[in-house]
Motif scaffolding. Structure first.
Motif, short mmCIF file in Angstrom:
data_model
loop_
_atom_site.label_atom_id
_atom_site.label_comp_id
_atom_site.label_asym_id
_atom_site.label_seq_id
_atom_site.Cartn_x
_atom_site.Cartn_y
_atom_site.Cartn_z
N CYS A 117 0.82 -1.22 0.00
CA CYS A 117 0.00 0.00 0.00
C CYS A 117 0.85 1.26 0.00
N GLY A 118 1.94 1.24 -0.77
CA GLY A 118 2.77 2.42 -0.91
C GLY A 118 3.81 2.64 0.17
N LYS A 119 3.88 1.74 1.15
CA LYS A 119 4.92 1.89 2.18
C LYS A 119 5.72 0.60 2.29
N VAL A 120 6.94 0.72 2.75
CA VAL A 120 7.81 -0.44 2.91
C VAL A 120 7.58 -1.03 4.30
N ILE A 121 7.32 -2.34 4.33
CA ILE A 121 7.18 -3.02 5.61
C ILE A 121 8.33 -4.02 5.75
N THR A 122 8.78 -4.22 6.97
CA THR A 122 9.89 -5.12 7.25
C THR A 122 9.47 -6.14 8.30
N ARG A 123 10.41 -6.97 8.68
CA ARG A 123 10.17 -8.02 9.68
C ARG A 123 9.64 -7.48 11.01
N LYS A 124 9.80 -6.19 11.25
CA LYS A 124 9.34 -5.57 12.49
C LYS A 124 7.86 -5.18 12.44
N ASP A 125 7.29 -5.11 11.23
CA ASP A 125 5.91 -4.64 11.06
C ASP A 125 4.91 -5.78 11.20
N ALA A 126 3.77 -5.47 11.81
CA ALA A 126 2.72 -6.47 12.05
C ALA A 126 2.24 -7.10 10.75
N GLU A 127 2.09 -6.33 9.68
CA GLU A 127 1.60 -6.86 8.42
C GLU A 127 2.57 -7.88 7.83
N TYR A 128 3.87 -7.61 7.96
CA TYR A 128 4.89 -8.54 7.48
C TYR A 128 4.83 -9.84 8.28
N VAL A 129 4.80 -9.70 9.58
CA VAL A 129 4.76 -10.88 10.47
C VAL A 129 3.51 -11.71 10.18
N GLU A 130 2.37 -11.04 9.99
CA GLU A 130 1.13 -11.75 9.73
C GLU A 130 1.20 -12.59 8.46
N ILE A 131 1.67 -12.00 7.34
CA ILE A 131 1.70 -12.75 6.09
C ILE A 131 2.77 -13.83 6.12
N ARG A 132 3.92 -13.56 6.73
CA ARG A 132 4.96 -14.59 6.82
C ARG A 132 4.48 -15.77 7.66
#
Length: 118
Positions: free
Chosen positions: A37-52
């Motif tokens: 959604c136009g922003k960079v997410i990393t391993r620290k972000d909830a969205e990244y953790v959720e999809i991984r």
């Protein structure tokens, strides 16, 4: 002639069967970040953790996707992409052997649009 034709048919079936079987998503290739959604997410972000976590828990039983256009929430990286849609998830990633495209139809509680991402 019939024997040659039978050999060609059996060879074709033998080459196709491995592709038709259920596939596994290679979660080891998940990149350290995605654009979401136009922003960079990393391993620290909830969205990244959720999809991984979801991919890790659901890495078995995927089908090969031959090029289905799918609209949904896109997690993108140059060599790995994930599209979450209401009835499943699509994953595409680059390997040494080419580009793998997999799809899984499954109910989930993942976000499916940028409007649902915080």
């Amino acid at each position: 002639m019939k024997a040659l034709l039978a050999l060609i048919i059996l060879s074709s079936i033998g080459a196709y069967v491995p592709y038709a079987q259920a596939q596994d998503v290679n979660v080891e290739l998940i990149p350290p970040e995605f654009t979401l959604c136009g922003k960079v997410i990393t391993r620290k972000d909830a969205e990244y953790v959720e999809i991984r976590n979801w991919l890790s828990e659901n890495k078995r039983g995927w089908d090969i996707d031959w090029n289905t256009p799918i609209a949904g929430l896109l997690y993108s990286y140059p060599s790995y992409s994930i599209v979450v849609f209401p009835t499943g998830v699509h994953v595409g990633y680059k390997t040494d052997n080419g580009f793998t495209r997999l799809i899984k139809s499954k109910k989930h509680n993942l976000k499916t649009s940028c409007e649902s991402v915080s």
